[in-house]
Design a protein around this motif. Structure first.
Motif: not given
Length: 240
Positions: A75-78, A90-93, A110-115, A230-236
């Motif tokens: 979700x990051x970098x772009x 934190x980096x989020x995938x 669906x899952x989220x990986x936090x770094x 937070x919004x993007x993860x919840x929507x995902x």
């Protein structure tokens, strides 16, 4: 070669037509240097993105042996600058499984990986993954985290009602908005005020007006997930 040509063409388009040759040469050198620096920064961000996604994929392959087909995207970098990324904690995938086929669609779990990162995780050599702590969550765990977050961030205390609101609604900057039932407005706090929930043996969840804070008890690091993430993860997780 193409990049050099592009920089040269951009420089020529910027230089005023009536500038004398000496000033023109100085201007070209200054503008070209700036453009090359920008290009180097963009390239560094792209390289870090690839490095992060590769390492996240390796972590999944090493720790989730039953996951045989999946998509992984950060979700990051772009659209972010190097200094913005280096200050992140934190980096989020986003991870989603799929059934193998020709041109498969992402329809699986669906899952989220936090770094979670510690101080000094980015250096001149790139990302130091020895200073990264990985944490994988599914939709149920995310819902539990958001219930705890909403409880500490608002006057609401009934977990069943909060859960229904989160399932039917959307997290927005000021709380949780829903088409059914009552919204959950979050407290308005100053930037240096924090509300704390002792969420689990591993972490505390912390609310302030701009982010979700997670205090990692083992490393004693406080990481912050922006309201936008937070919004993007919840929507995902909720089909967005």
């Amino acid at each position: 070669m193409k990049k050099i040509t592009l920089v040269f063409l951009i420089v020529l388009s910027i230089i005023p037509k009536n500038m004398n040759s000496q000033n023109e040469g100085e201007a070209i050198a200054a503008i070209a240097g700036g453009l090359l620096a920008i290009g180097a920064g963009v390239a560094a961000v792209e390289q870090m993105k690839e490095q992060a996604e590769l390492t996240a994929t390796e972590w999944i392959l090493s720790n989730q042996s039953d996951m045989e087909s999946f998509s992984l995207k950060t979700l990051d970098f772009d659209g972010k600058k190097l200094k913005d990324i280096s200050s992140a904690s934190v980096m989020t995938f986003k991870i989603q499984e799929f059934e193998p086929s020709d041109k498969p669609k992402l329809t699986g779990k669906k899952q989220i990986l936090f770094a979670f990162t510690s101080r000094g995780w980015i250096s001149e050599y790139g990302i130091d993954f020895s200073k990264v702590q990985w944490h994988l969550i599914d939709s149920d765990e995310w819902m539990n985290m958001m219930i705890a977050y909403s409880k500490v961030a608002s006057e609401k205390s009934n977990e069943d009602l909060i859960k229904e609101t989160l399932k039917d609604g959307k997290i927005v900057n000021k709380g949780v908005k829903t088409k059914k039932g009552e919204d959950i407005p979050f407290y308005k706090l100053d930037g240096d005020m924090y509300l704390v929930s002792n969420y689990s043996p591993e972490m505390k969840i912390i609310y302030n007006e701009k982010s979700l804070g997670i205090f990692l008890k083992e490393t004693r690091d406080l990481v912050q997930i922006s309201r936008g993430s937070i919004i993007e993860i919840h929507d995902f997780f909720n089909g967005g």
